[in-house]
Design an enzyme around this catalytic site. Structure first.
Site, PDB file in Angstrom:
ATOM      1  N   ASP A   1       0.806  -8.013   0.927  1.00  0.00           N
ATOM      2  CA  ASP A   1      -0.318  -8.496   1.736  1.00  0.00           C
ATOM      3  C   ASP A   1      -1.670  -8.145   1.122  1.00  0.00           C
ATOM      4  O   ASP A   1      -1.751  -7.357   0.169  1.00  0.00           O
ATOM      5  CB  ASP A   1      -0.219  -7.931   3.166  1.00  0.00           C
ATOM      6  CG  ASP A   1       0.127  -6.443   3.194  1.00  0.00           C
ATOM      7  OD1 ASP A   1      -0.163  -5.743   2.205  1.00  0.00           O
ATOM      8  OD2 ASP A   1       0.694  -5.984   4.193  1.00  0.00           O
TER       9      ASP A   1
ATOM     10  N   ASN B   1       3.042   0.563  14.884  1.00  0.00           N
ATOM     11  CA  ASN B   1       3.565  -0.370  15.894  1.00  0.00           C
ATOM     12  C   ASN B   1       4.817  -1.107  15.409  1.00  0.00           C
ATOM     13  O   ASN B   1       5.258  -2.058  16.026  1.00  0.00           O
ATOM     14  CB  ASN B   1       2.478  -1.378  16.280  1.00  0.00           C
ATOM     15  CG  ASN B   1       2.015  -2.222  15.084  1.00  0.00           C
ATOM     16  OD1 ASN B   1       2.502  -2.048  13.980  1.00  0.00           O
ATOM     17  ND2 ASN B   1       1.079  -3.123  15.322  1.00  0.00           N
TER      18      ASN B   1
ATOM     19  N   HIS C   1       5.104  -2.742  12.519  1.00  0.00           N
ATOM     20  CA  HIS C   1       4.894  -3.905  11.643  1.00  0.00           C
ATOM     21  C   HIS C   1       5.457  -3.647  10.246  1.00  0.00           C
ATOM     22  O   HIS C   1       5.575  -2.493   9.813  1.00  0.00           O
ATOM     23  CB  HIS C   1       3.407  -4.325  11.594  1.00  0.00           C
ATOM     24  CG  HIS C   1       2.508  -3.467  10.772  1.00  0.00           C
ATOM     25  ND1 HIS C   1       1.147  -3.474  10.893  1.00  0.00           N
ATOM     26  CD2 HIS C   1       2.762  -2.547   9.795  1.00  0.00           C
ATOM     27  CE1 HIS C   1       0.614  -2.641  10.035  1.00  0.00           C
ATOM     28  NE2 HIS C   1       1.562  -2.064   9.363  1.00  0.00           N
TER      29      HIS C   1
ATOM     30  N   GLU D   1       2.766  -8.382  12.600  1.00  0.00           N
ATOM     31  CA  GLU D   1       2.506  -7.557  13.772  1.00  0.00           C
ATOM     32  C   GLU D   1       3.441  -7.960  14.922  1.00  0.00           C
ATOM     33  O   GLU D   1       3.923  -9.101  14.957  1.00  0.00           O
ATOM     34  CB  GLU D   1       1.047  -7.755  14.222  1.00  0.00           C
ATOM     35  CG  GLU D   1       0.002  -7.477  13.150  1.00  0.00           C
ATOM     36  CD  GLU D   1      -0.211  -5.980  12.879  1.00  0.00           C
ATOM     37  OE1 GLU D   1       0.662  -5.162  13.220  1.00  0.00           O
ATOM     38  OE2 GLU D   1      -1.254  -5.628  12.293  1.00  0.00           O
TER      39      GLU D   1
HETATM   40  P1  PGA Z   1       0.957   3.717   5.625  1.00  0.00           P
HETATM   41  O1  PGA Z   1       1.027   2.278   6.283  1.00  0.00           O
HETATM   42  O2  PGA Z   1       1.863   3.691   4.446  1.00  0.00           O
HETATM   43  O3  PGA Z   1      -0.481   3.892   5.235  1.00  0.00           O
HETATM   44  O4  PGA Z   1       1.404   4.690   6.668  1.00  0.00           O
HETATM   45  C1  PGA Z   1       2.243   1.628   6.418  1.00  0.00           C
HETATM   46  C2  PGA Z   1       2.038   0.285   7.044  1.00  0.00           C
HETATM   47  O5  PGA Z   1       1.103   0.113   7.834  1.00  0.00           O
HETATM   48  O6  PGA Z   1       2.835  -0.615   6.768  1.00  0.00           O
END
Ligand code: PGA
Length: 235
Positions: A67, A136, A138, A143
């Site tokens: 992304d 959450n 995702h 999301e």
């Molecule tokens: P993080 O984020 O590795 O910074 O914890 C993971 C994500 O949001 O997919």
């Protein structure tokens, strides 16, 4: 789902780096699906060390990142393009033309998404996909929602995601509200997937994945339907 519980971030990073290195050794022209965020940073550091020691060779590897914020300038230090250059690409022998990240400043986001899916398809598909998990649940920027998109698409970030990602910005208002993300279908097409987490920060989401019930309200649970997923976690 294979579950690997480790004792620390360092062990998790070593595990991920080793799996990536083995993948490349087995198939030098591997297509890797890569993630940004705090989770994979240690694994990328380890891979850079392995590269310096001649233990891994990226010369034939192709990468697709999950992304990118939209809109964002690729030179912006908060862009995922910048992150990947800084943490991995500038330090190993990957060919520039083999690096794929959705463009944060493409004038037409829908066209950019379509072209990204076409490139993915043409590459033969991802051999090994690395994923973090959002607070959450995702994956990528897919999301929680009633329905999830299959292909690459422009999406609005959830409130929890903006709050969580604000740690990289001056404040929440500076976090982009939208992003281009690979869809659930593209992620599920990967031959192998590693999803990594610090269970302290992501307890609810990880427990749902471990529970095995699939729900679009926790997109990571979709991975329970994939035949080759490893969940590696610590905490
Ligand atoms: P993080 O984020 O590795 O910074 O914890 C993971 C994500 O949001 O997919």
């Amino acid at each position: 789902m294979k579950v690997v519980k480790v004792n620390s971030y360092e062990e998790m990073s070593a595990y991920i780096a080793e799996r990536i290195a083995c993948q490349i050794k087995e198939k030098p022209q591997s297509v890797l699906g890569l993630a940004t965020g705090s989770t994979p940073v240690g694994a990328y550091e380890k891979l850079c060390e392995m590269y310096k020691e001649n233990k891994v060779d990226f010369s034939c590897v192709t990468t697709f990142n999950l992304d990118e914020y939209y809109p964002i300038n690729p030179d912006d230090k908060n862009s995922y393009r910048y992150f990947m250059e800084e943490k991995l690409f500038s330090k190993v022998n990957i060919k520039k033309e083999n690096i794929n990240i959705p463009s944060g400043n493409a004038p037409d986001a829908a066209l950019e998404c379509k072209l990204y899916d076409e490139k993915l398809e043409k590459s033969g598909g991802v051999d090994l996909q690395i994923l973090g998990i959002g607070v959450n649940g995702h994956i990528g920027f897919n999301e929680p929602a009633d329905t999830l998109c299959s292909g690459t698409h422009l999406t609005e970030l959830a409130k929890e995601t903006i709050a969580s990602n604000s740690r990289f910005f001056k404040n929440e208002l500076e976090v982009p509200t939208h992003a281009i993300t690979m869809g659930i279908g593209s992620i599920m097409k990967a031959k192998s997937i590693i999803i990594a987490a610090n269970i302290k920060d992501k307890k609810e989401a990880v427990e749902k994945v471990l529970g095995g019930n699939i729900t679009t309200s926790c997109p990571a649970t979709l991975l329970c339907a994939h035949r080759d997923v490893t969940l590696v976690y610590y905490g």
